[in-house]
Design a protein around this motif. Sequence first.
Motif, PDB file in Angstrom:
ATOM      1  N   PRO A 167      37.017  38.512 -58.638  1.00 27.77           N
ATOM      2  CA  PRO A 167      38.129  38.470 -59.281  1.00 27.77           C
ATOM      3  C   PRO A 167      38.663  36.892 -59.524  1.00 27.77           C
ATOM      4  CG  PRO A 167      38.326  39.871 -57.420  1.00 27.77           C
ATOM      5  CD  PRO A 167      37.018  39.216 -57.414  1.00 27.77           C
ATOM      6  N   LEU A 168      38.254  35.686 -58.704  1.00 25.24           N
ATOM      7  CA  LEU A 168      38.549  34.465 -59.018  1.00 25.24           C
ATOM      8  C   LEU A 168      37.444  33.968 -60.116  1.00 25.24           C
ATOM      9  CD1 LEU A 168      39.420  33.195 -55.331  1.00 25.24           C
ATOM     10  CD2 LEU A 168      41.216  34.018 -57.351  1.00 25.24           C
ATOM     11  N   LEU A 169      36.240  34.331 -59.759  1.00 21.02           N
ATOM     12  CA  LEU A 169      35.168  33.799 -60.563  1.00 21.02           C
ATOM     13  C   LEU A 169      35.249  34.081 -62.081  1.00 21.02           C
ATOM     14  CD1 LEU A 169      32.439  33.695 -58.026  1.00 21.02           C
ATOM     15  CD2 LEU A 169      33.691  31.763 -58.760  1.00 21.02           C
ATOM     16  N   ALA A 170      35.259  35.692 -62.118  1.00 21.83           N
ATOM     17  CA  ALA A 170      35.153  35.836 -63.401  1.00 21.83           C
ATOM     18  C   ALA A 170      35.870  35.134 -64.842  1.00 21.83           C
ATOM     19  CB  ALA A 170      35.677  37.493 -63.569  1.00 21.83           C
ATOM     20  N   PRO A 171      37.228  34.904 -64.608  1.00 19.46           N
ATOM     21  CA  PRO A 171      37.909  34.142 -65.763  1.00 19.46           C
ATOM     22  C   PRO A 171      36.981  33.036 -65.785  1.00 19.46           C
ATOM     23  CG  PRO A 171      39.462  35.020 -64.367  1.00 19.46           C
ATOM     24  CD  PRO A 171      37.982  35.304 -63.536  1.00 19.46           C
ATOM     25  N   LEU A 172      36.435  32.332 -64.720  1.00 16.95           N
ATOM     26  CA  LEU A 172      35.956  30.772 -64.728  1.00 16.95           C
ATOM     27  C   LEU A 172      34.723  31.071 -65.595  1.00 16.95           C
ATOM     28  CD1 LEU A 172      35.581  27.955 -64.170  1.00 16.95           C
ATOM     29  CD2 LEU A 172      34.406  28.550 -61.972  1.00 16.95           C
ATOM     30  N   PHE A 173      33.697  32.208 -65.393  1.00 17.26           N
ATOM     31  CA  PHE A 173      32.540  32.315 -65.924  1.00 17.26           C
ATOM     32  C   PHE A 173      32.692  33.126 -67.388  1.00 17.26           C
ATOM     33  CE2 PHE A 173      31.272  31.733 -61.578  1.00 17.26           C
ATOM     34  CZ  PHE A 173      29.877  30.659 -62.187  1.00 17.26           C
ATOM     35  N   ARG A 174      33.740  33.451 -67.691  1.00 14.76           N
ATOM     36  CA  ARG A 174      33.888  33.632 -69.322  1.00 14.76           C
ATOM     37  C   ARG A 174      33.916  32.324 -70.244  1.00 14.76           C
ATOM     38  NH1 ARG A 174      38.324  37.288 -67.648  1.00 14.76           N
ATOM     39  NH2 ARG A 174      37.474  39.491 -67.285  1.00 14.76           N
ATOM     40  N   ARG A 175      33.774  31.380 -69.445  1.00 18.44           N
ATOM     41  CA  ARG A 175      33.988  30.017 -70.269  1.00 18.44           C
ATOM     42  C   ARG A 175      32.351  29.300 -70.493  1.00 18.44           C
ATOM     43  NH1 ARG A 175      37.851  25.905 -67.251  1.00 18.44           N
ATOM     44  NH2 ARG A 175      36.852  24.657 -68.999  1.00 18.44           N
ATOM     45  N   PRO A 176      31.746  29.219 -71.570  1.00 16.95           N
ATOM     46  CA  PRO A 176      30.369  28.751 -71.739  1.00 16.95           C
ATOM     47  C   PRO A 176      29.960  27.591 -70.883  1.00 16.95           C
ATOM     48  CG  PRO A 176      31.042  29.663 -73.728  1.00 16.95           C
ATOM     49  CD  PRO A 176      32.489  29.544 -72.759  1.00 16.95           C
ATOM     50  N   ILE A 177      31.055  26.743 -70.498  1.00 17.00           N
ATOM     51  CA  ILE A 177      30.727  25.285 -69.856  1.00 17.00           C
ATOM     52  C   ILE A 177      30.206  25.903 -68.461  1.00 17.00           C
ATOM     53  CG2 ILE A 177      33.108  25.171 -69.417  1.00 17.00           C
ATOM     54  CD1 ILE A 177      30.539  22.304 -70.027  1.00 17.00           C
ATOM     55  N   SER A 178      31.088  26.739 -67.788  1.00 18.96           N
ATOM     56  CA  SER A 178      30.774  27.058 -66.608  1.00 18.96           C
ATOM     57  C   SER A 178      29.195  27.480 -66.246  1.00 18.96           C
ATOM     58  CB  SER A 178      31.555  28.207 -65.717  1.00 18.96           C
ATOM     59  OG  SER A 178      33.109  27.744 -65.886  1.00 18.96           O
ATOM     60  N   TRP A 179      28.823  28.506 -67.242  1.00 24.73           N
ATOM     61  CA  TRP A 179      27.376  29.001 -67.194  1.00 24.73           C
ATOM     62  C   TRP A 179      26.492  27.593 -67.427  1.00 24.73           C
ATOM     63  CZ3 TRP A 179      26.277  32.812 -64.560  1.00 24.73           C
ATOM     64  CH2 TRP A 179      26.797  33.822 -64.569  1.00 24.73           C
ATOM     65  N   ARG A 180      26.892  26.954 -68.309  1.00 25.61           N
ATOM     66  CA  ARG A 180      26.032  25.793 -68.581  1.00 25.61           C
ATOM     67  C   ARG A 180      25.785  24.500 -67.309  1.00 25.61           C
ATOM     68  NH1 ARG A 180      27.694  23.483 -74.760  1.00 25.61           N
ATOM     69  NH2 ARG A 180      26.713  25.296 -75.676  1.00 25.61           N
ATOM     70  N   LEU A 181      26.948  24.476 -66.729  1.00 23.84           N
ATOM     71  CA  LEU A 181      26.801  23.751 -65.553  1.00 23.84           C
ATOM     72  C   LEU A 181      25.790  24.453 -64.254  1.00 23.84           C
ATOM     73  CD1 LEU A 181      30.259  22.393 -65.124  1.00 23.84           C
ATOM     74  CD2 LEU A 181      28.197  21.194 -65.738  1.00 23.84           C
ATOM     75  N   LEU A 182      26.045  25.747 -64.429  1.00 22.27           N
ATOM     76  CA  LEU A 182      25.276  26.509 -63.454  1.00 22.27           C
ATOM     77  C   LEU A 182      23.868  26.445 -63.622  1.00 22.27           C
ATOM     78  CD1 LEU A 182      25.467  28.209 -60.752  1.00 22.27           C
ATOM     79  CD2 LEU A 182      25.933  30.201 -62.252  1.00 22.27           C
ATOM     80  N   ASP A 183      23.535  26.718 -64.931  1.00 24.23           N
ATOM     81  CA  ASP A 183      22.132  26.673 -65.343  1.00 24.23           C
ATOM     82  C   ASP A 183      21.561  25.328 -65.399  1.00 24.23           C
ATOM     83  OD1 ASP A 183      21.747  29.271 -66.144  1.00 24.23           O
ATOM     84  OD2 ASP A 183      22.622  28.978 -67.976  1.00 24.23           O
TER      85      ASP A 183
END
Length: 205
Positions: A167-183
């Motif tokens: 529930p806390l992470l979902a809004p964050l990972f709707r942002r492409p920049i978050s997935w980019r940092l993770l990748d």
Amino acid sequence: MQSLFFQGFGLSAGLIIAIGAQNAFVLSQSVRRNRPLLIALICASADVLLIALGLTGVGSIVASSPRLAAWAAWGGALFLIVYGAAALRSALRGAALEPDHDALPGLRELLLGTLAVTFLNPHAYLDTLVLIGSIGGQYPLEQRWIFGSGAVAASLAWFLLLALGGPLLAPLFRRPISWRLLDVSVCLVMWSIAFSLLRDRWPPV
């Protein structure tokens, strides 16, 4: 011994946290609060089973043959390099998670869906039985299980994180920049482990 644990942890974490159907499924159900702990335990238990089979089956075969061990090390390093490059490409392209908001599936549908995204995913077998099993199989039996325990710990930690923090992470990972940092992080982990494999196999100068 600790370095083996963290090598297994880092390898497993880098493989698991990449964007995929299983993670999207777990996180989307976690956001909806639809039995997230049950889903996480099923996924983690499947990883424990496959990692154990890899270390006792494929790992034992590889460990018994120096030639196979060498091929496994070089093949594993090549795969990790390609995998890291794919993660870097994903980071440059950008991605976002958008869980759908249809009606919640029932328990039976939920269990079947969890098993499907786990056991019908060819990457699950490649990552655990082949890659983790082959790399871990290069070590003696005691060290092999230390490496494997690190891989299992990463799986448990990641799926519990998705279940409890969805529930806390979902809004964050709707942002492409978050997935980019993770990748990018996945890419660095994969390439660093590949480098260590190649360094150990490279002839001394």
